[in-house]
Scaffold this motif. Structure first.
Motif, PDB file in Angstrom:
ATOM      1  N   LYS A   1       0.817  -1.218   0.000  1.00  0.00           N
ATOM      2  CA  LYS A   1       0.000   0.000   0.000  1.00  0.00           C
ATOM      3  C   LYS A   1       0.849   1.266   0.000  1.00  0.00           C
ATOM      4  CE  LYS A   1      -2.109  -1.169   3.764  1.00  0.00           C
ATOM      5  NZ  LYS A   1      -2.991  -1.201   4.946  1.00  0.00           N
ATOM      6  N   PHE A   2       2.143   1.130  -0.277  1.00  0.00           N
ATOM      7  CA  PHE A   2       3.067   2.256  -0.134  1.00  0.00           C
ATOM      8  C   PHE A   2       3.853   2.493  -1.422  1.00  0.00           C
ATOM      9  CE2 PHE A   2       2.503   0.133   3.901  1.00  0.00           C
ATOM     10  CZ  PHE A   2       2.189   1.171   4.756  1.00  0.00           C
ATOM     11  N   THR A   3       4.291   3.735  -1.597  1.00  0.00           N
ATOM     12  CA  THR A   3       5.281   4.034  -2.615  1.00  0.00           C
ATOM     13  C   THR A   3       6.575   4.404  -1.891  1.00  0.00           C
ATOM     14  OG1 THR A   3       5.839   5.288  -4.608  1.00  0.00           O
ATOM     15  CG2 THR A   3       4.637   6.480  -2.890  1.00  0.00           C
ATOM     16  N   PHE A   4       7.685   4.119  -2.517  1.00  0.00           N
ATOM     17  CA  PHE A   4       9.004   4.343  -1.940  1.00  0.00           C
ATOM     18  C   PHE A   4       9.991   4.321  -3.106  1.00  0.00           C
ATOM     19  CE2 PHE A   4       8.914  -0.009  -2.834  1.00  0.00           C
ATOM     20  CZ  PHE A   4      10.215  -0.406  -3.008  1.00  0.00           C
ATOM     21  N   ALA A   5      11.272   4.442  -2.807  1.00  0.00           N
ATOM     22  CA  ALA A   5      12.283   4.337  -3.862  1.00  0.00           C
ATOM     23  C   ALA A   5      13.550   3.694  -3.310  1.00  0.00           C
ATOM     24  CB  ALA A   5      12.613   5.716  -4.429  1.00  0.00           C
ATOM     25  N   TRP A   6      14.252   3.006  -4.190  1.00  0.00           N
ATOM     26  CA  TRP A   6      15.580   2.477  -3.885  1.00  0.00           C
ATOM     27  C   TRP A   6      16.621   3.420  -4.458  1.00  0.00           C
ATOM     28  CZ3 TRP A   6      17.315  -0.953  -0.594  1.00  0.00           C
ATOM     29  CH2 TRP A   6      16.490  -1.988  -0.169  1.00  0.00           C
ATOM     30  N   MET A   7      17.691   3.640  -3.695  1.00  0.00           N
ATOM     31  CA  MET A   7      18.857   4.386  -4.132  1.00  0.00           C
ATOM     32  C   MET A   7      20.000   3.385  -4.230  1.00  0.00           C
ATOM     33  SD  MET A   7      17.422   7.391  -3.704  1.00  0.00           S
ATOM     34  CE  MET A   7      15.698   7.096  -3.351  1.00  0.00           C
ATOM     35  N   VAL A   8      20.658   3.342  -5.373  1.00  0.00           N
ATOM     36  CA  VAL A   8      21.830   2.478  -5.539  1.00  0.00           C
ATOM     37  C   VAL A   8      22.968   3.370  -6.014  1.00  0.00           C
ATOM     38  CG1 VAL A   8      22.834   0.517  -6.764  1.00  0.00           C
ATOM     39  CG2 VAL A   8      20.436   0.442  -6.057  1.00  0.00           C
ATOM     40  N   ILE A   9      24.081   3.317  -5.294  1.00  0.00           N
ATOM     41  CA  ILE A   9      25.253   4.125  -5.649  1.00  0.00           C
ATOM     42  C   ILE A   9      26.425   3.190  -5.889  1.00  0.00           C
ATOM     43  CG2 ILE A   9      26.846   5.930  -4.903  1.00  0.00           C
ATOM     44  CD1 ILE A   9      24.571   6.984  -3.088  1.00  0.00           C
ATOM     45  N   GLU A  10      27.100   3.408  -7.008  1.00  0.00           N
ATOM     46  CA  GLU A  10      28.297   2.622  -7.348  1.00  0.00           C
ATOM     47  C   GLU A  10      29.473   3.584  -7.458  1.00  0.00           C
ATOM     48  OE1 GLU A  10      31.456   1.202  -9.783  1.00  0.00           O
ATOM     49  OE2 GLU A  10      29.940   2.500 -10.663  1.00  0.00           O
ATOM     50  N   HIS A  11      30.591   3.205  -6.820  1.00  0.00           N
ATOM     51  CA  HIS A  11      31.814   4.023  -6.836  1.00  0.00           C
ATOM     52  C   HIS A  11      33.000   3.073  -6.924  1.00  0.00           C
ATOM     53  CE1 HIS A  11      34.606   7.227  -5.899  1.00  0.00           C
ATOM     54  NE2 HIS A  11      34.978   6.647  -4.765  1.00  0.00           N
ATOM     55  N   HIS A  12      33.694   3.110  -8.048  1.00  0.00           N
ATOM     56  CA  HIS A  12      34.862   2.250  -8.263  1.00  0.00           C
ATOM     57  C   HIS A  12      34.567   0.783  -7.965  1.00  0.00           C
ATOM     58  CE1 HIS A  12      37.134   5.798  -9.078  1.00  0.00           C
ATOM     59  NE2 HIS A  12      37.031   6.252  -7.841  1.00  0.00           N
ATOM     60  N   GLY A  13      33.428   0.307  -8.447  1.00  0.00           N
ATOM     61  CA  GLY A  13      33.062  -1.094  -8.311  1.00  0.00           C
ATOM     62  C   GLY A  13      32.372  -1.457  -7.005  1.00  0.00           C
ATOM     63  N   LYS A  14      32.338  -0.548  -6.050  1.00  0.00           N
ATOM     64  CA  LYS A  14      31.677  -0.797  -4.768  1.00  0.00           C
ATOM     65  C   LYS A  14      30.249  -0.268  -4.840  1.00  0.00           C
ATOM     66  CE  LYS A  14      32.558  -0.213   0.135  1.00  0.00           C
ATOM     67  NZ  LYS A  14      33.509   0.353   1.096  1.00  0.00           N
ATOM     68  N   MET A  15      29.284  -1.107  -4.418  1.00  0.00           N
ATOM     69  CA  MET A  15      27.862  -0.737  -4.477  1.00  0.00           C
ATOM     70  C   MET A  15      27.323  -0.515  -3.072  1.00  0.00           C
ATOM     71  SD  MET A  15      26.678  -1.145  -7.768  1.00  0.00           S
ATOM     72  CE  MET A  15      25.093  -1.913  -7.896  1.00  0.00           C
ATOM     73  N   SER A  16      26.398   0.426  -2.974  1.00  0.00           N
ATOM     74  CA  SER A  16      25.682   0.655  -1.734  1.00  0.00           C
ATOM     75  C   SER A  16      24.215   0.924  -2.067  1.00  0.00           C
ATOM     76  CB  SER A  16      26.277   1.850  -0.985  1.00  0.00           C
ATOM     77  OG  SER A  16      25.572   2.065   0.222  1.00  0.00           O
ATOM     78  N   GLU A  17      23.334   0.562  -1.153  1.00  0.00           N
ATOM     79  CA  GLU A  17      21.893   0.713  -1.390  1.00  0.00           C
ATOM     80  C   GLU A  17      21.227   1.286  -0.149  1.00  0.00           C
ATOM     81  OE1 GLU A  17      20.707  -3.328  -1.757  1.00  0.00           O
ATOM     82  OE2 GLU A  17      21.918  -3.675  -3.537  1.00  0.00           O
ATOM     83  N   SER A  18      20.143   1.993  -0.377  1.00  0.00           N
ATOM     84  CA  SER A  18      19.295   2.434   0.716  1.00  0.00           C
ATOM     85  C   SER A  18      17.888   2.637   0.167  1.00  0.00           C
ATOM     86  CB  SER A  18      19.806   3.743   1.323  1.00  0.00           C
ATOM     87  OG  SER A  18      18.989   4.135   2.402  1.00  0.00           O
ATOM     88  N   ARG A  19      16.926   2.386   1.015  1.00  0.00           N
ATOM     89  CA  ARG A  19      15.526   2.545   0.638  1.00  0.00           C
ATOM     90  C   ARG A  19      14.968   3.805   1.297  1.00  0.00           C
ATOM     91  NH1 ARG A  19      10.498  -1.733   0.811  1.00  0.00           N
ATOM     92  NH2 ARG A  19       8.967  -0.134   1.262  1.00  0.00           N
ATOM     93  N   SER A  20      14.160   4.542   0.562  1.00  0.00           N
ATOM     94  CA  SER A  20      13.568   5.764   1.101  1.00  0.00           C
ATOM     95  C   SER A  20      12.443   5.441   2.075  1.00  0.00           C
ATOM     96  CB  SER A  20      13.008   6.622  -0.038  1.00  0.00           C
ATOM     97  OG  SER A  20      11.797   6.064  -0.527  1.00  0.00           O
TER      98      SER A  20
END
Length: 171
Positions: free
Chosen positions: A82-101
């Motif tokens: 029942k919700f809207t949200f977004a995923w953030m994915v950041i890549e820097h020199h092959g390293k990935m990170s994620e966070s959800r809003s």
């Protein structure tokens, strides 16, 4: 000067990325540019996993187009029950990170129209008699009387996704 390439041409997403990087790295100069990048998922992702896949695909597609960018940022908005949200994915020199809003509850009428195949941005345009809400404050602005915007909520999630690059010794 480092380059940040956003896997989107949406002004709200680009502004959120620019603001997050400026906040997290105030001493560093960045150029932030957006480019079109394929998500490989439905225009309106309907699950958490599909939304995350869309953000990751955008990063991958963007990296192919911009191999020399220092950071690639993919943002994908979606629906989770029942919700809207977004995923953030950041890549820097092959390293990935994620966070959800943060998750925003949606009105029943909006959910009904989403399940009929409409995109949330078009639904918000219709519900609030607006044009192109998704490139402005988004559903978040419409439903919070502009107390929050798409960019402000995305900026917070982007700061969280940047943690492994703020504290690399911990990751």
């Amino acid at each position: 000067m480092q380059t940040v390439t956003v896997a989107s041409t949406n002004p709200a997403k680009i502004a959120a990325v620019r603001d997050a990087f400026t906040l997290v790295f105030p001493e560093q100069a960045f150029t932030v540019e957006g480019i079109a990048a394929l998500s490989g998922v439905r225009d309106q992702p309907l699950t958490c996993d599909e939304t995350l896949l869309g953000a990751k695909n955008r990063v991958r597609h963007c990296r192919e187009q911009c191999p020399n960018a220092d950071f690639i940022v993919g943002l994908e908005a979606g629906i989770d029950e029942k919700f809207t949200f977004a995923w953030m994915v950041i890549e820097h020199h092959g390293k990935m990170s994620e966070s959800r809003s943060a998750s925003l509850p949606l009105p029943p009428l909006a959910l009904e129209k989403i399940h009929q195949g409409m995109e949330l941005g078009d639904i918000m345009d219709e519900m609030f008699n607006q044009q192109n809400v998704k490139q402005k404050g988004g559903a978040i602005a419409m439903l919070t009387n502009h107390l929050l915007t798409r960019s402000s909520v995305y900026q917070q999630a982007l700061v969280l996704a940047l943690i492994p690059f703020i504290k690399p010794e911990l990751f």
